[in-house]
Design a protein around this motif. Sequence first.
Motif, PDB file in Angstrom:
ATOM      1  N   THR A   1      23.634  -0.371  -5.020  1.00 28.91           N
ATOM      2  CA  THR A   1      23.013  -0.216  -3.706  1.00 28.91           C
ATOM      3  C   THR A   1      21.512   0.045  -3.782  1.00 28.91           C
ATOM      4  OG1 THR A   1      23.631   2.120  -3.667  1.00 28.91           O
ATOM      5  CG2 THR A   1      25.151   0.557  -2.624  1.00 28.91           C
ATOM      6  N   ASN A   2      21.078   0.602  -4.895  1.00 27.94           N
ATOM      7  CA  ASN A   2      19.650   0.779  -5.157  1.00 27.94           C
ATOM      8  C   ASN A   2      19.488   1.004  -6.654  1.00 27.94           C
ATOM      9  OD1 ASN A   2      20.004   3.618  -5.695  1.00 27.94           O
ATOM     10  ND2 ASN A   2      19.999   3.985  -3.494  1.00 27.94           N
ATOM     11  N   ASP A   3      18.321   1.387  -7.090  1.00 26.28           N
ATOM     12  CA  ASP A   3      18.064   1.521  -8.529  1.00 26.28           C
ATOM     13  C   ASP A   3      18.858   2.628  -9.204  1.00 26.28           C
ATOM     14  OD1 ASP A   3      16.294  -0.574  -8.388  1.00 26.28           O
ATOM     15  OD2 ASP A   3      14.499   0.686  -8.314  1.00 26.28           O
ATOM     16  N   VAL A   4      19.370   3.581  -8.421  1.00 26.75           N
ATOM     17  CA  VAL A   4      20.048   4.720  -9.037  1.00 26.75           C
ATOM     18  C   VAL A   4      21.498   4.906  -8.587  1.00 26.75           C
ATOM     19  CG1 VAL A   4      17.920   5.990  -9.539  1.00 26.75           C
ATOM     20  CG2 VAL A   4      19.080   6.327  -7.344  1.00 26.75           C
ATOM     21  N   ARG A   5      22.082   3.940  -7.866  1.00 28.93           N
ATOM     22  CA  ARG A   5      23.474   4.055  -7.405  1.00 28.93           C
ATOM     23  C   ARG A   5      24.232   2.786  -7.741  1.00 28.93           C
ATOM     24  NH1 ARG A   5      26.462   7.924  -6.667  1.00 28.93           N
ATOM     25  NH2 ARG A   5      27.303   7.650  -4.634  1.00 28.93           N
ATOM     26  N   THR A   6      25.288   2.955  -8.535  1.00 34.19           N
ATOM     27  CA  THR A   6      26.152   1.845  -8.900  1.00 34.19           C
ATOM     28  C   THR A   6      27.580   2.227  -8.575  1.00 34.19           C
ATOM     29  OG1 THR A   6      24.662   1.223 -10.712  1.00 34.19           O
ATOM     30  CG2 THR A   6      26.905   0.341 -10.794  1.00 34.19           C
ATOM     31  N   TYR A   7      28.298   1.329  -7.901  1.00 37.06           N
ATOM     32  CA  TYR A   7      29.702   1.528  -7.558  1.00 37.06           C
ATOM     33  C   TYR A   7      30.547   0.516  -8.319  1.00 37.06           C
ATOM     34  CZ  TYR A   7      28.047   4.392  -3.705  1.00 37.06           C
ATOM     35  OH  TYR A   7      27.439   5.369  -2.957  1.00 37.06           O
ATOM     36  N   LEU A   8      31.564   1.008  -8.988  1.00 43.57           N
ATOM     37  CA  LEU A   8      32.510   0.158  -9.699  1.00 43.57           C
ATOM     38  C   LEU A   8      33.803   0.161  -8.904  1.00 43.57           C
ATOM     39  CD1 LEU A   8      31.856   1.467 -13.323  1.00 43.57           C
ATOM     40  CD2 LEU A   8      30.652  -0.349 -12.074  1.00 43.57           C
ATOM     41  N   LEU A   9      34.099  -0.927  -8.213  1.00 47.31           N
ATOM     42  CA  LEU A   9      35.278  -1.017  -7.360  1.00 47.31           C
ATOM     43  C   LEU A   9      36.458  -1.501  -8.188  1.00 47.31           C
ATOM     44  CD1 LEU A   9      32.749  -1.139  -5.506  1.00 47.31           C
ATOM     45  CD2 LEU A   9      34.103  -2.507  -3.954  1.00 47.31           C
ATOM     46  N   CYS A  10      37.591  -0.777  -8.066  1.00 45.53           N
ATOM     47  CA  CYS A  10      38.776  -1.152  -8.828  1.00 45.53           C
ATOM     48  C   CYS A  10      40.035  -0.726  -8.079  1.00 45.53           C
ATOM     49  CB  CYS A  10      38.753  -0.527 -10.221  1.00 45.53           C
ATOM     50  SG  CYS A  10      38.915   1.271 -10.269  1.00 45.53           S
TER      51      CYS A  10
ATOM     52  N   ASN B   1      24.405   9.362 -15.254  1.00 44.01           N
ATOM     53  CA  ASN B   1      23.659   8.967 -16.439  1.00 44.01           C
ATOM     54  C   ASN B   1      22.403   9.827 -16.406  1.00 44.01           C
ATOM     55  OD1 ASN B   1      22.117   7.769 -18.412  1.00 44.01           O
ATOM     56  ND2 ASN B   1      22.416   5.681 -17.705  1.00 44.01           N
ATOM     57  N   ASP B   2      22.469  10.982 -17.049  1.00 44.10           N
ATOM     58  CA  ASP B   2      21.400  11.971 -16.925  1.00 44.10           C
ATOM     59  C   ASP B   2      20.053  11.457 -17.425  1.00 44.10           C
ATOM     60  OD1 ASP B   2      23.144  13.752 -15.759  1.00 44.10           O
ATOM     61  OD2 ASP B   2      23.524  14.860 -17.609  1.00 44.10           O
ATOM     62  N   GLU B   3      20.074  10.550 -18.384  1.00 38.65           N
ATOM     63  CA  GLU B   3      18.826  10.016 -18.928  1.00 38.65           C
ATOM     64  C   GLU B   3      18.034   9.238 -17.867  1.00 38.65           C
ATOM     65  OE1 GLU B   3      17.409   6.901 -22.404  1.00 38.65           O
ATOM     66  OE2 GLU B   3      19.317   7.947 -22.638  1.00 38.65           O
ATOM     67  N   THR B   4      18.755   8.509 -17.022  1.00 38.37           N
ATOM     68  CA  THR B   4      18.080   7.662 -16.028  1.00 38.37           C
ATOM     69  C   THR B   4      18.138   8.235 -14.619  1.00 38.37           C
ATOM     70  OG1 THR B   4      20.064   6.388 -15.546  1.00 38.37           O
ATOM     71  CG2 THR B   4      18.649   5.591 -17.337  1.00 38.37           C
ATOM     72  N   GLY B   5      18.990   9.227 -14.392  1.00 40.48           N
ATOM     73  CA  GLY B   5      19.178   9.759 -13.053  1.00 40.48           C
ATOM     74  C   GLY B   5      20.105   8.904 -12.203  1.00 40.48           C
ATOM     75  N   CYS B   6      20.736   7.916 -12.799  1.00 39.55           N
ATOM     76  CA  CYS B   6      21.629   7.020 -12.073  1.00 39.55           C
ATOM     77  C   CYS B   6      23.002   7.654 -11.899  1.00 39.55           C
ATOM     78  CB  CYS B   6      21.767   5.695 -12.822  1.00 39.55           C
ATOM     79  SG  CYS B   6      22.829   4.500 -11.980  1.00 39.55           S
ATOM     80  N   ILE B   7      23.593   7.450 -10.737  1.00 36.80           N
ATOM     81  CA  ILE B   7      24.961   7.885 -10.465  1.00 36.80           C
ATOM     82  C   ILE B   7      25.841   6.639 -10.456  1.00 36.80           C
ATOM     83  CG2 ILE B   7      26.512   9.024  -8.824  1.00 36.80           C
ATOM     84  CD1 ILE B   7      24.323  10.863 -10.050  1.00 36.80           C
ATOM     85  N   VAL B   8      26.906   6.684 -11.245  1.00 34.17           N
ATOM     86  CA  VAL B   8      27.876   5.601 -11.306  1.00 34.17           C
ATOM     87  C   VAL B   8      29.174   6.145 -10.721  1.00 34.17           C
ATOM     88  CG1 VAL B   8      29.136   3.990 -12.786  1.00 34.17           C
ATOM     89  CG2 VAL B   8      26.784   4.655 -13.374  1.00 34.17           C
ATOM     90  N   THR B   9      29.683   5.456  -9.706  1.00 32.21           N
ATOM     91  CA  THR B   9      30.887   5.906  -9.015  1.00 32.21           C
ATOM     92  C   THR B   9      32.003   4.895  -9.196  1.00 32.21           C
ATOM     93  OG1 THR B   9      29.610   7.109  -7.365  1.00 32.21           O
ATOM     94  CG2 THR B   9      31.860   6.482  -6.747  1.00 32.21           C
ATOM     95  N   VAL B  10      33.143   5.403  -9.687  1.00 34.25           N
ATOM     96  CA  VAL B  10      34.354   4.596  -9.747  1.00 34.25           C
ATOM     97  C   VAL B  10      35.017   4.733  -8.387  1.00 34.25           C
ATOM     98  CG1 VAL B  10      36.595   4.267 -10.863  1.00 34.25           C
ATOM     99  CG2 VAL B  10      34.620   5.077 -12.212  1.00 34.25           C
TER     100      VAL B  10
ATOM    101  N   LYS C   1      37.501   6.438 -18.238  1.00 34.79           N
ATOM    102  CA  LYS C   1      37.479   6.714 -19.681  1.00 34.79           C
ATOM    103  C   LYS C   1      36.313   5.990 -20.348  1.00 34.79           C
ATOM    104  CE  LYS C   1      40.185   6.612 -23.853  1.00 34.79           C
ATOM    105  NZ  LYS C   1      41.436   6.348 -24.518  1.00 34.79           N
ATOM    106  N   PHE C   2      36.092   4.749 -19.978  1.00 37.86           N
ATOM    107  CA  PHE C   2      34.975   3.981 -20.525  1.00 37.86           C
ATOM    108  C   PHE C   2      33.647   4.666 -20.203  1.00 37.86           C
ATOM    109  CE2 PHE C   2      31.704   0.719 -19.958  1.00 37.86           C
ATOM    110  CZ  PHE C   2      31.676   0.163 -21.229  1.00 37.86           C
ATOM    111  N   LEU C   3      33.462   5.077 -18.962  1.00 37.45           N
ATOM    112  CA  LEU C   3      32.209   5.736 -18.573  1.00 37.45           C
ATOM    113  C   LEU C   3      32.015   7.049 -19.309  1.00 37.45           C
ATOM    114  CD1 LEU C   3      32.227   5.182 -14.707  1.00 37.45           C
ATOM    115  CD2 LEU C   3      30.994   3.854 -16.441  1.00 37.45           C
ATOM    116  N   TYR C   4      33.086   7.828 -19.398  1.00 35.68           N
ATOM    117  CA  TYR C   4      32.984   9.171 -19.961  1.00 35.68           C
ATOM    118  C   TYR C   4      32.906   9.157 -21.489  1.00 35.68           C
ATOM    119  CZ  TYR C   4      33.921  14.166 -20.456  1.00 35.68           C
ATOM    120  OH  TYR C   4      33.829  15.501 -20.766  1.00 35.68           O
ATOM    121  N   GLU C   5      33.756   8.375 -22.126  1.00 33.81           N
ATOM    122  CA  GLU C   5      33.819   8.398 -23.590  1.00 33.81           C
ATOM    123  C   GLU C   5      32.893   7.373 -24.242  1.00 33.81           C
ATOM    124  OE1 GLU C   5      37.922   8.126 -24.795  1.00 33.81           O
ATOM    125  OE2 GLU C   5      38.300  10.213 -24.232  1.00 33.81           O
TER     126      GLU C   5
END
Length: 146
Positions: free
Chosen positions: A23-32, A72-81, A42-46
């Motif tokens: 949705t922007n440079d710091v928000r990614t949604y993974l729809l499943c 993703n603390d390095e980039t400030g990005c939030i990834v949401t499953v 598990k992929f995101l965390y491990e």
Amino acid sequence: MKQEELNNRLSEIRDKLIDIEQTNDVRTYLLCESENSFAVSKFLYEDLDLRFLIATGLDSEDCFEILYHFSNDETGCIVTVKAFIRDRENPSIESITSLVPGAEWIEREIYDILGIEIKNHPNMKRLVLADDWPEGVYPLRKDVKR
């Protein structure tokens, strides 16, 4: 991990996803679908070493949604499953507490207020509703009479 590398690594789980929305440079949604949410989390965390933040449960009328938020603390990005639970009669999703013990209470809260079974949860019992709250009545469902 830089954002471009993160985006490239997501191709490794593409078969588990319905779509990827940025949705922007710091928000990614993974729809499943809900049956893939554990593998994606598990992929995101491990594998990507993202930090679990919190989970959110929603009643979206045609389905339930569980959103597991990772940072993703390095980039400030939030990834949401964003996991879709299509079975409204018997909604369930696999617990991520075996990966992230800190998810235990929020999963209990989601069960309590939405009635979504959290499969393989180590301590599935009420958390926020009173002991005398009526069974089968979930206050955040859209069909609850107010």
